[in-house]
Design an enzyme around this catalytic site. Sequence first.
Site, PDB file in Angstrom:
ATOM      1  NE  ARG A 164      51.529  38.558  34.579  1.00 31.58           N
ATOM      2  CZ  ARG A 164      51.084  39.537  33.785  1.00 31.58           C
ATOM      3  NH1 ARG A 164      51.907  40.524  33.458  1.00 31.58           N
ATOM      4  NH2 ARG A 164      49.874  39.513  33.298  1.00 31.58           N
ATOM      5  CG  ASP A 165      54.036  33.359  30.370  1.00 30.94           C
ATOM      6  OD1 ASP A 165      52.883  32.890  30.386  1.00 30.94           O
ATOM      7  OD2 ASP A 165      54.317  34.444  29.836  1.00 30.94           O
ATOM      8  CB  CYS A 166      56.421  29.885  36.306  1.00 32.61           C
ATOM      9  SG  CYS A 166      57.767  29.085  37.179  1.00 32.61           S
ATOM     10  CG  HIS A 170      59.161  29.865  29.501  1.00 31.58           C
ATOM     11  ND1 HIS A 170      57.886  30.278  29.831  1.00 31.58           N
ATOM     12  CD2 HIS A 170      59.189  29.819  28.142  1.00 31.58           C
ATOM     13  CE1 HIS A 170      57.184  30.473  28.740  1.00 31.58           C
ATOM     14  NE2 HIS A 170      57.953  30.208  27.698  1.00 31.58           N
TER      15      HIS A 170
END
Length: 273
Positions: A164-166, A170
Amino acid sequence: MLADIFLAEPLNNLWVGKDPFVAVEALDGPVYRQKEGRVVFRVELDGAAYFVKIHRGIGWREIFKNLLSFRLPVLGARQELLAIRCLEQAGIPTLKPVGYGRRGLNPARQHSFLITEELAPTISLEDYCQDWERTPPPLPLKRALIDRVADTLRGMHGAGLNHRDCYLCHFLLHTDCPPAPDNLRLSVIDLHRSQVRSRVPLRWRDKDLAGLYFSALHIGLTRNDKLRFLKRYFRQPLRDILIREASLLSWLERKAARLLERYRRKYAPGVQT
C-alpha cells in the site's frame, strides 16, 4: 485493558516490573514522522539503536474520513507486526521486532506500540538510485537490483501481502559490504498500512506495481529495464506478458502519471518537469 504484548531482549530486562506502555511513552529521541495519532522516533537502549512507533488512536472522525474516502484506516501497530511476521515466514528480509503492545477495545482510542531494531548501515533505493539518470550504475549491478526488487515484490504478493506504500524509499539496501551483483541485501520497511490475506487481490497487486513504477520514473530506467522487471516479476515469456497484461501495462502508465501529477500539486506546485 491489556490485549496483547511481547518483549524480547534487552527490553524484557530493562523493563522488568514496569508497565510497558508507561515505559515506552517515557522514551525519547529524534522524531522521524508524526501524523494521525502515530509517532515514529529513534532511540538507543543498552548500546543498540531502535525505531519506536507509538499509536495513540486516530479518533472516530479520522476513521470515518478514511472510510468515506474508500481507504482502510490504520488503527494500531498490530497491522505492521502481522505484515512483518508474514514476510519473515516468506523469507523476505524486513524489520526485526523486539517489542509490541496493544491495549484498549475502542478502535478509535486504541493504544499500541511496535519497537524494531534499526537496520544499519543501509540506504533507501530512492536515495541510492537518485543519480542514475545522470550517472548510470554498472549494467550488471543495475540488472541485479532490478531482479532483486522484482523477486521481492513477487515474493510479497505470493505470500499474501500488499504494501500500500510500495515505493523505492521503502526498500533498504544494506551497505555493510559494497553492493555488488552477487551481494545484494534488500529489506522491506514501513509496513503499517500493509494488508495480509491468503491471496492478494489483483486490484491491490496493481496498486503496488503502480506505486513502484511511479517512484522509479526519474531514475533513468530504459525500456529494456522495464521489460526485464516485468519478465522477472511475472515469470512468463515477455511476448506472453505484453499480450496478457496489455491492459495492466496501459493502466500503470496512466496511474503513474496521475500519481506524479498529485505529487507535483502537493510538493512542487507550479514546477514543470
